[in-house]
Design an enzyme around this catalytic site. Sequence first.
Site, PDB file in Angstrom:
ATOM      1  CD  GLU A  85     122.391  49.032  71.544  1.00  0.00           C
ATOM      2  OE1 GLU A  85     122.305  48.272  72.511  1.00  0.00           O
ATOM      3  OE2 GLU A  85     123.039  50.098  71.568  1.00  0.00           O
ATOM      4  CE  LYS A 275     125.377  51.536  74.669  1.00  0.00           C
ATOM      5  NZ  LYS A 275     124.453  50.606  73.975  1.00  0.00           N
ATOM      6  CG  ASP A 291     124.552  68.840  70.932  1.00  0.00           C
ATOM      7  OD1 ASP A 291     124.991  67.683  70.845  1.00  0.00           O
ATOM      8  OD2 ASP A 291     125.292  69.840  70.928  1.00  0.00           O
ATOM      9  CG  HIS A 388     120.655  42.468  72.378  1.00  0.00           C
ATOM     10  ND1 HIS A 388     120.445  43.789  72.025  1.00  0.00           N
ATOM     11  CD2 HIS A 388     121.818  42.096  71.772  1.00  0.00           C
ATOM     12  CE1 HIS A 388     121.433  44.200  71.246  1.00  0.00           C
ATOM     13  NE2 HIS A 388     122.274  43.200  71.088  1.00  0.00           N
TER      14      HIS A 388
END
Length: 433
Positions: A85, A275, A291, A388
């Site tokens: 991302e 998130k 993991d 962004h």
Amino acid sequence: MPNAISGFSKLSKSEKIEWLLETYFSDKENARTLIHQYWNTDEKLQKLHDEFIENTITNYYLPLGVAPNFSINNKLYTIPMAIEESSVVAAASKSAKFWLDRGGFKTEVISTEKIGQVHFTFDGDFEALQAFFKNIKPKLFEDTKAITKNMERRGGGILDIELRNKSEGLEHYYQLHTTFETLDAMGANFINSCLEQFAKTFIQEAEKQLDGELEIVMSILSNYVPNCLVKAEVSCPIEDLKSKDISNPSLFAQKFKQAVNIAEVEPYRAVTHNKGIMNGIDAVVLATGNDFRAVEAGVHAYASKGGRYTSLTHCSIEDNIFKFWIEIPLALGTVGGLTSLHPLVKFALEMLENPSAKDLMQIVAVAGLAQNFAAVKSLTTTGIQEGHMKMHLLNILNQFEATAEEKEKIVEHFKTNVVTHSAVVEAIENLRG
């Protein structure tokens, strides 16, 4: 519609690829070339990758970036991050630089307990079950000695075994709830091996000593580790928040705190807020061979521990001091699994100066806090899209197969213009006439 295939796993790698190409691809040669392009030219290394999972046909790459200038408990780190991302690595780096001259990040490991459970049903008397458990508990420890001896030698092992009555929620349902210390190993295989031995001993002894039908349902570790906790924080006097994009530090601190407070009470915001935290956490977890799915599951369960989903980070302003912190469960390992197999995982861990599991917990928590600080700072100042989309610009240009010359001109254009997808498309079209 393709037919089902029998014995696929027994085919060779080349046979699997040919079947896929024949079954699903119109341009077989292009697909075959793509598969081969992502193979490692080092045959030994490619074989290693092939054996990580089943039915491997090629490799799937993610970028590995680094975020420098992280001061954690007065020690400088460059943190590896594997993620696709745009702006995540840049945001983490920006936060690291911001806090470098403001005291850096302070961290502490609160606890390191991990959990496993033997789930079983029993239709007899609970008091009799309790007496039976008390009687055989020492044997449960004894029968796992062969499994635990190496872990115990290093200072870890089984901490305790409890009998838990869960029959109010599900008829006849009980647990052997076990806590473990696995030190620098994530410990999944160790925990599951112990649990399966518990189940074997438990059922054998129950057949001899207990009236009633007892049935083992399953034995498995839990990825919810509320007692494997780490805390990370930053703090400074409010006036020290002043920077190039924070002209009024008092207003910024109040607005920042309000944004965090909203995430604490509003689940729709909390999910997106968290998130963003996981952008930083997952990237480091993945880079260090751990993991990230287990971490995600455990962290989000922790965010709901009070019965409502809420923010993982918190903010306070007291006595003119701005403080921002996170407390999260992280079950991580720095030995075993991919940490001893994947060359880039070894590279990432060496970059972090071969941390212990506790060290890695603190580094990962800091990455999440830094990412969240950058996101909330942008949201409450310039807005999230400005930074962004500038980072996303090259992705858009690559989608349109822009040449090096076109990229140079368009990047220069957007140094002084707002980046949106439509604006980039328009700039490309104008450049191409």
